[in-house]
Enzyme design. Structure first.
Site, PDB file in Angstrom:
ATOM      1  N   ARG B  51      77.550  28.512  83.134  1.00  0.00           N
ATOM      2  CA  ARG B  51      76.286  27.850  82.810  1.00  0.00           C
ATOM      3  C   ARG B  51      75.775  28.383  81.498  1.00  0.00           C
ATOM      4  O   ARG B  51      75.283  29.509  81.449  1.00  0.00           O
ATOM      5  CB  ARG B  51      75.244  28.141  83.886  1.00  0.00           C
ATOM      6  N   ASP B  53      73.006  28.692  78.634  1.00  0.00           N
ATOM      7  CA  ASP B  53      71.552  28.597  78.629  1.00  0.00           C
ATOM      8  C   ASP B  53      71.055  27.504  77.694  1.00  0.00           C
ATOM      9  O   ASP B  53      71.802  27.007  76.858  1.00  0.00           O
ATOM     10  CB  ASP B  53      70.960  29.924  78.113  1.00  0.00           C
ATOM     11  N   ARG B 199      73.967  37.735  74.334  1.00  0.00           N
ATOM     12  CA  ARG B 199      72.756  37.729  73.508  1.00  0.00           C
ATOM     13  C   ARG B 199      72.054  39.083  73.532  1.00  0.00           C
ATOM     14  O   ARG B 199      71.479  39.518  72.523  1.00  0.00           O
ATOM     15  CB  ARG B 199      71.821  36.616  73.942  1.00  0.00           C
TER      16      ARG B 199
END
Lengths: 247, 247
Positions: B51, B53, B199
């Site tokens: 998934r 973001d 990230r």
């Protein structure tokens, strides 16, 4: 006393009618001139190295203008970029130069990159940044044929009707076609180009890549000195002005 | 009888709430599911490898779904892309696979690219596609420190609060930082990642690059097993899912 500044500019050509100011829409030149006015109150003409067409991008267009306001190059860059925030235009370098420097007339070379996305699927990330050609192109065949165009020639067959150059004779120093994965890059270098010359050469090279034209057919198109003898104009969105050279 | 299809998908994460269907906005999964329904009348669940973001891009996300309709892979690709035209989503490959294939559970590796534009001037052509960091970063220093994170560790310090993984322990196979001109690329490879892990690692590496953190400080952040000990989360717009590996 005025100071001349040389600026190097990156832009997305998508929302613009081109480099040059025109009554029918926003231009890169106008965006830059308005930014200069906003920071200085002055209204100098921003002279570009070359006029990119509507939709054509630049990684490193060069321009110059004169300012009376005393300002350091770094501060000028920051102020220009601040006032350009509404546009996809970014001043990547500012240099104070002598008044003998002329962005257009001092330039001794120009380089362009043309990007072709050659795969069945449309671009998702590079929409508006490449020419999407879904039929398979043979880049080696294109590279071989491209060499026919390199050198000192009358490029009338690859010249737009509106071209304002005095002569259709130019020296093409480099025309290289390479493939990396799904992307074909065409790199063109010359002292200067005719209007639409790169896009018209790419349009003909695409016919070679898909097997419709041979290198001999491309040579015939060049020798015809007639725009109708060559292939169609490749779209603006794949073209990037990548470098302007000064001695 | 149903046929399972594996699809490889490129997308611009900008307009999406992320990969996964959510009530608050358009998702990549929904765009794909609606395209499948439009071409087949069926309503399969499109299972992604991971998934991404909101705002995260993909060059090669992988997903699978089952169809009862008999259709060749090539025709399916064309039909999917036709129905996806309204979105920056492109199906670059379609393969018929056995029903043992599972996009998420069969995956043995994932690779991400994080792009940092490290120059004073804001991006013009890559707006929304890079993290613009105007202060100078030392990529070599970042590369050296990054090696602290490579290997089998408890990555709690780089894990989002909402992470649903059973364990914070992961094996990071590669974390490489390289500079090419104004751009710094961070490449991360692992069997799987925690939520926001890439990230969060990039956010800390940026502190190393600007000289605020040493490699030892980064190691301390890792060993703290506490999200508050590490740096901030780097923005989504610089992140690309570039590869999902299957045996």
């Amino acid at each position: 006393m005025t100071q001349r500044f040389k600026i190097t500019v990156e832009y997305d050509g998508g929302p613009f009618v081109g480099w040059q100011r025109q009554p029918n829409g926003p231009s890169v030149q106008q965006a830059l001139e308005e930014a200069v006015t906003a920071l200085s109150g002055e209204e100098p003409f921003v002279q570009g190295a070359g006029r990119t067409d509507s939709g054509v991008h630049a990684l490193a267009q060069v321009a110059h203008f004169d300012l009376e306001k005393e300002i350091a190059s770094d501060a000028l860059q920051g102020a220009l970029n601040h006032h350009l925030k509404a546009w996809p235009v970014s001043v990547v370098l500012v240099e104070a130069v002598s008044e003998e420097f002329h962005a257009r007339f001092s330039a001794t070379g120009r380089a362009y990159l043309y990007r072709i996305l050659n795969r069945r699927a449309q671009p998702a990330l590079d929409e508006g940044r490449v020419w999407w050609v879904p039929i398979k192109l043979d880049a080696e065949r294109m590279q071989e044929a491209a060499q026919v165009l390199v050198g000192h020639h009358d490029f009338s067959s690859f010249r737009a009707a509106e071209c304002q150059a005095n002569s259709p004779v130019k020296t093409l120093d480099r025309l290289d076609v390479t493939r990396q994965g799904d992307e074909i890059a065409v790199i063109a270098e010359a002292r200067s180009f005719l209007h639409h010359q790169v896009r018209n050469m790419v349009g003909s090279l695409k016919l070679v890549g898909q097997g419709r034209w041979s290198a001999a057919r491309l040579k015939k198109a060049l020798e015809a000195r007639d725009r109708t003898a060559a292939g169609p104009t490749a779209p603006a969105e794949g073209l990037y002005l990548t470098r302007v050279t000064y001695d």
